[in-house]
Design a protein around this motif. Sequence first.
Motif, PDB file in Angstrom:
ATOM      1  N   TRP A 113      17.726 -11.350 -15.322  1.00  0.00           N
ATOM      2  CA  TRP A 113      17.275 -10.642 -13.996  1.00  0.00           C
ATOM      3  C   TRP A 113      16.452 -10.111 -13.526  1.00  0.00           C
ATOM      4  N   ILE A 114      15.559  -9.631 -14.769  1.00  0.00           N
ATOM      5  CA  ILE A 114      14.763  -8.904 -14.310  1.00  0.00           C
ATOM      6  C   ILE A 114      12.862 -10.036 -13.857  1.00  0.00           C
ATOM      7  N   LYS A 115      12.725 -10.451 -14.898  1.00  0.00           N
ATOM      8  CA  LYS A 115      12.614 -12.104 -14.449  1.00  0.00           C
ATOM      9  C   LYS A 115      11.937 -12.860 -13.312  1.00  0.00           C
ATOM     10  N   THR A 116      13.770 -12.800 -13.066  1.00  0.00           N
ATOM     11  CA  THR A 116      13.733 -13.052 -11.462  1.00  0.00           C
ATOM     12  C   THR A 116      13.529 -12.386  -9.969  1.00  0.00           C
ATOM     13  N   THR A 117      13.896 -11.322 -10.363  1.00  0.00           N
ATOM     14  CA  THR A 117      13.107 -10.152  -9.681  1.00  0.00           C
ATOM     15  C   THR A 117      11.944  -9.900  -9.397  1.00  0.00           C
ATOM     16  N   ARG A 118      11.230 -10.140 -10.786  1.00  0.00           N
ATOM     17  CA  ARG A 118      10.049  -9.365 -10.718  1.00  0.00           C
ATOM     18  C   ARG A 118       9.482  -9.538  -9.176  1.00  0.00           C
ATOM     19  N   LYS A 119       9.225 -11.006  -9.056  1.00  0.00           N
ATOM     20  CA  LYS A 119       8.226 -11.289  -6.741  1.00  0.00           C
ATOM     21  C   LYS A 119       9.103 -10.094  -6.437  1.00  0.00           C
ATOM     22  N   TRP A 120      10.162  -9.897  -6.426  1.00  0.00           N
ATOM     23  CA  TRP A 120      11.210  -9.636  -4.917  1.00  0.00           C
ATOM     24  C   TRP A 120      10.458  -7.789  -4.819  1.00  0.00           C
ATOM     25  N   THR A 121      10.474  -7.956  -6.450  1.00  0.00           N
ATOM     26  CA  THR A 121      10.557  -5.997  -6.592  1.00  0.00           C
ATOM     27  C   THR A 121       8.717  -5.819  -6.125  1.00  0.00           C
ATOM     28  N   ILE A 122       7.857  -6.734  -6.392  1.00  0.00           N
ATOM     29  CA  ILE A 122       6.516  -6.584  -6.876  1.00  0.00           C
ATOM     30  C   ILE A 122       6.433  -6.635  -4.861  1.00  0.00           C
ATOM     31  N   ILE A 123       6.813  -8.133  -4.042  1.00  0.00           N
ATOM     32  CA  ILE A 123       6.682  -8.105  -2.512  1.00  0.00           C
ATOM     33  C   ILE A 123       7.113  -7.246  -1.834  1.00  0.00           C
ATOM     34  N   SER A 124       8.307  -6.003  -1.948  1.00  0.00           N
ATOM     35  CA  SER A 124       9.104  -4.616  -1.926  1.00  0.00           C
ATOM     36  C   SER A 124       8.296  -3.718  -1.774  1.00  0.00           C
ATOM     37  N   TRP A 125       7.693  -3.671  -3.469  1.00  0.00           N
ATOM     38  CA  TRP A 125       6.938  -2.731  -3.317  1.00  0.00           C
ATOM     39  C   TRP A 125       5.827  -2.551  -2.334  1.00  0.00           C
ATOM     40  N   LEU A 126       4.927  -3.831  -2.468  1.00  0.00           N
ATOM     41  CA  LEU A 126       3.387  -4.187  -1.615  1.00  0.00           C
ATOM     42  C   LEU A 126       4.066  -3.782  -0.588  1.00  0.00           C
ATOM     43  N   PHE A 127       4.495  -3.886   0.246  1.00  0.00           N
ATOM     44  CA  PHE A 127       5.590  -4.146   1.857  1.00  0.00           C
ATOM     45  C   PHE A 127       5.226  -2.816   1.869  1.00  0.00           C
ATOM     46  N   LEU A 128       6.186  -1.835   1.248  1.00  0.00           N
ATOM     47  CA  LEU A 128       6.482  -0.296   1.137  1.00  0.00           C
ATOM     48  C   LEU A 128       5.304   0.507   1.111  1.00  0.00           C
ATOM     49  N   THR A 129       4.001  -0.278   0.339  1.00  0.00           N
ATOM     50  CA  THR A 129       2.837   0.400   0.504  1.00  0.00           C
ATOM     51  C   THR A 129       2.042   0.128   1.448  1.00  0.00           C
ATOM     52  N   ALA A 130       1.862  -0.803   2.028  1.00  0.00           N
ATOM     53  CA  ALA A 130       1.682  -1.063   3.028  1.00  0.00           C
ATOM     54  C   ALA A 130       2.115  -0.354   3.958  1.00  0.00           C
ATOM     55  N   GLY A 131       3.229  -0.418   4.461  1.00  0.00           N
ATOM     56  CA  GLY A 131       4.406   0.500   5.339  1.00  0.00           C
ATOM     57  C   GLY A 131       3.170   2.294   4.766  1.00  0.00           C
ATOM     58  N   ASN A 132       3.754   2.350   3.701  1.00  0.00           N
ATOM     59  CA  ASN A 132       3.652   3.794   3.609  1.00  0.00           C
ATOM     60  C   ASN A 132       1.891   4.029   4.477  1.00  0.00           C
ATOM     61  N   LEU A 133       1.181   3.246   3.871  1.00  0.00           N
ATOM     62  CA  LEU A 133      -0.428   3.216   4.453  1.00  0.00           C
ATOM     63  C   LEU A 133      -0.674   2.958   6.098  1.00  0.00           C
ATOM     64  N   LEU A 134       0.034   2.116   6.414  1.00  0.00           N
ATOM     65  CA  LEU A 134      -0.431   1.713   7.934  1.00  0.00           C
ATOM     66  C   LEU A 134      -0.105   3.699   8.960  1.00  0.00           C
ATOM     67  N   GLY A 135       1.255   3.497   8.339  1.00  0.00           N
ATOM     68  CA  GLY A 135       2.117   4.889   8.791  1.00  0.00           C
ATOM     69  C   GLY A 135       0.946   6.273   8.822  1.00  0.00           C
ATOM     70  N   MET A 136       0.128   6.070   7.465  1.00  0.00           N
ATOM     71  CA  MET A 136      -0.894   7.408   7.936  1.00  0.00           C
ATOM     72  C   MET A 136      -1.813   6.998   8.374  1.00  0.00           C
ATOM     73  N   GLU A 137      -1.894   6.081   8.969  1.00  0.00           N
ATOM     74  CA  GLU A 137      -3.144   5.249   9.867  1.00  0.00           C
ATOM     75  C   GLU A 137      -3.228   4.866  11.141  1.00  0.00           C
ATOM     76  N   TRP A 138      -2.162   5.365  11.719  1.00  0.00           N
ATOM     77  CA  TRP A 138      -1.142   5.705  12.693  1.00  0.00           C
ATOM     78  C   TRP A 138      -0.566   7.051  12.906  1.00  0.00           C
ATOM     79  N   ALA A 139      -0.225   7.418  11.850  1.00  0.00           N
ATOM     80  CA  ALA A 139      -0.652   9.019  11.906  1.00  0.00           C
ATOM     81  C   ALA A 139      -1.773  10.130  12.911  1.00  0.00           C
ATOM     82  N   TYR A 140      -3.098   8.880  11.657  1.00  0.00           N
ATOM     83  CA  TYR A 140      -4.426   9.828  12.250  1.00  0.00           C
ATOM     84  C   TYR A 140      -4.721   9.560  13.547  1.00  0.00           C
TER      85      TYR A 140
END
Lengths: 165, 657
Positions: free
Chosen positions: B202-229
């Motif tokens: 289950w970990i190997k299957t979801t590894r890419k899902w986890t990383i992609i979700s993390w990437l989107f969450l990272t990008a989402g937070n940074l884009l939110g910061m840029e927007w607030a700025y």
Amino acid sequence: MNATCRPKSAAVLLIIFTVLFIPAIKAFALTAGEITKGFTCTCGCNMLVSACEGSMECAPAKEITDQVAQMIETGQSKEEIIQYFVNTKGEQILAAPTKKGFNLTAWILPFLAIILGAGGIYLFIDKCLISGKDTDDESKDSDKKQVYEGKYLDLFKKELKDFEL
Amino acid sequence: MSEIGLYSILIAMFLAAYSSFTAVVGIKKRRGEMIASAENAAVAVFGLLSLASVALIYALVTRDFQIEYVAKYTSRSLSTVYTLAAFYAGQKGSLLFWGWLLSLYTAIVIFQNRRKNRKLLPWVLAVMMAIDFFFVVLMVFVTNPFERLPYMPLDGQGLNPMLQNPGMIFHPPTLFLGYVGFTVPFAFALAALITGQLGDDWIKTTRKWTIISWLFLTAGNLLGMEWAYVELGWGGYWAWDPVENASFMPWIVGTAYLHSVMIQEKRDMLKVWNMVLILLTFLLTIFGTFITRSGLIASVHSFGESSLGWMFLAFLVVTLIISVGLLIYRLPDLRSKNQLDSLLSRESSFLYNNLLFVGIAFAVFWGTLFPIISEAARGVKITVGPPFYNAVITPIALTLLFLMGVCPLIAWRKTTLKNFGKKILFPTVVSAAGAALLYVLQIRSLLVLITLALCIFVSINLFLEFFNGMRTRHTLLQEGYLRALWNLVARNKRRYGGHIVHFGVVLLFMAMSGTAFNTEKQITVNKGESFKIKQYLLKYEGLSEYPTAGKERTVATLTVFNDNHKVGVLSPEKALFRGQENPTTEVAIHMTLKEDLYVILAGYGKDWATFKVLVNPLVVWLWIGGGIMALGTVIVMLPDRRKRKQSISKDTRAEAI
């Protein structure tokens, strides 16, 4: 200098630099901005007064800033100004909980949780190390153990089964 | 068209329930056709929610103001791009977007696993469809996006002016992609707990899902910061608002999971901990939604008070009980086979970093909830804002930064203190020297010096990782330096991609340290007059006022000189959107690698204007650091050709046998 001394020297160097830098903290003259950075705006935006005033043309934020500036001009200290606003607008005007009474838990608990977590990790690793050591010791006389297990294991399993029944 | 949307979500609700239920019955009765039917139903849910989304977008674009949502979030003067963004701007639309994304992810999971994970998949399907069912039920019974008004308004209220920013196009969808993405590993984790298939599959299957979700969450937070700025006009990018916290908490726990899961993959350890982390990450996404939708905690982002929040709370509690119950039930099976060998090992260092990640998440969680706790305990309302978070999080984050530098120096299983001392000596001395140099260069804030010294420390260690690997390849394989570097990264994308992500994080820390040197000035000047801030000279040229399609713009023009050299013209403005009473601020920024000159038009008259001007050092490195983090994450995710070749040859051999 031998290799074992190097980490110690590095640590000493680090401490020296840290100690040297401590006096670098300097005092600032009191400004309205310095005080309003510690206040939350009362307009309901949940932002700092200094932030809300800049972004939203907020009337309450401007009012607070003007009043703070006026109080500084009349010679009131930072503590007096803060206390005045707490008395008139309530504790929620402060952007952070005070460090006394019940509010102290807000400040302490995160660090306490980390300390407890660190203790837990230490115990966990320690347990691993002890059991790992036991395994090493056991492996030294593994032949003896195998004989022992071979002799008594079946008997033990049988007794356990009878006991459960 | 709105009827089509309404009936689509109605049918989707029944099909989601059917899919979830049939998948479970199919497993229990061992009937493959029932599981296949459940899969088809899930794909149909995706089709129906896509149709509902198209119907809502159509209503928005055609300005069907009889639909309450359209009247509330659009107007005739709203541009097409923001009309499309209005799809997820409000509570109802965002829930439809969430439900649609979840159904899309479910369809992808079904497609990906049609020939593998067949024991897990029905349960994964049951979990994902049960969650989607919850969202669709909300749409049908509580917040129907197709609710009609009894009359047809002539025009809509329009989109909140602050949302009319390019940030609105990218920030919410990116965050949603991350939020919803974590449902996939969560569903697999629950499925593993239910079935007892607790190995690495289950970990190997979801590894890419986890990383992609993390990437989107990272990008989402940074884009939110840029927007607030650029939009909020207070010169900052992170205000520790409860809703910002809500997106930060799953991100930080997800980050802890991404690290600790490596221990399970490499050493088959920390199985319980990994389960806890991924369950917690998902629960925190729901907690964040609860905060945003309940109106319980005041926030600049919140959708306002509604009963919806309490439904999310109920959902959160039920999910928590199920997750914890299953975890306790499977606890004996989750025991690790291997054990830690030393307090000073890579595995242990991952445990320490996990402690700090979770510690930060706890501090933020505690700070977010403390106003409610205080009111309940003392009857006194208090606020927990930036001064609290900055004071509590900073020392923990700096320790984490230190660990980030130390981890690559520590070997797996065990490192001796002597060996560790040898490795840490050079970076420590260089970073201490760097701090001394910065001190000489008049940087006198202790916190900044510590932060920058740690940034140097981590950067050196990361550089040495690349340099040593490259040199080894150059020496052993006679590869040119660039070729050796390329092959080094290409042959171990996870490791070196991870290092690139870490370098991005270093830049983020460096950028944040710049806030200690922000300079601010508020000044009123007459037309033609100039004023100075630091080395900048700004000359006020005048005001121009003109209407556009959706707003009245008042634009000030300032010529900017840096050390007597003209560097450009800045145009801060006030915009009064149609239907709004108060103008909004549009800041003007002159951005360089060193600092941003940030100008706000605070007030104006016939021949005068008041400006609030800030000089914010190093801000641009936040966005560069974010870009580097994204690049590193993409490298981590790139498929490994060698592994693929191995698996192909394995398959070929299997077929031959």
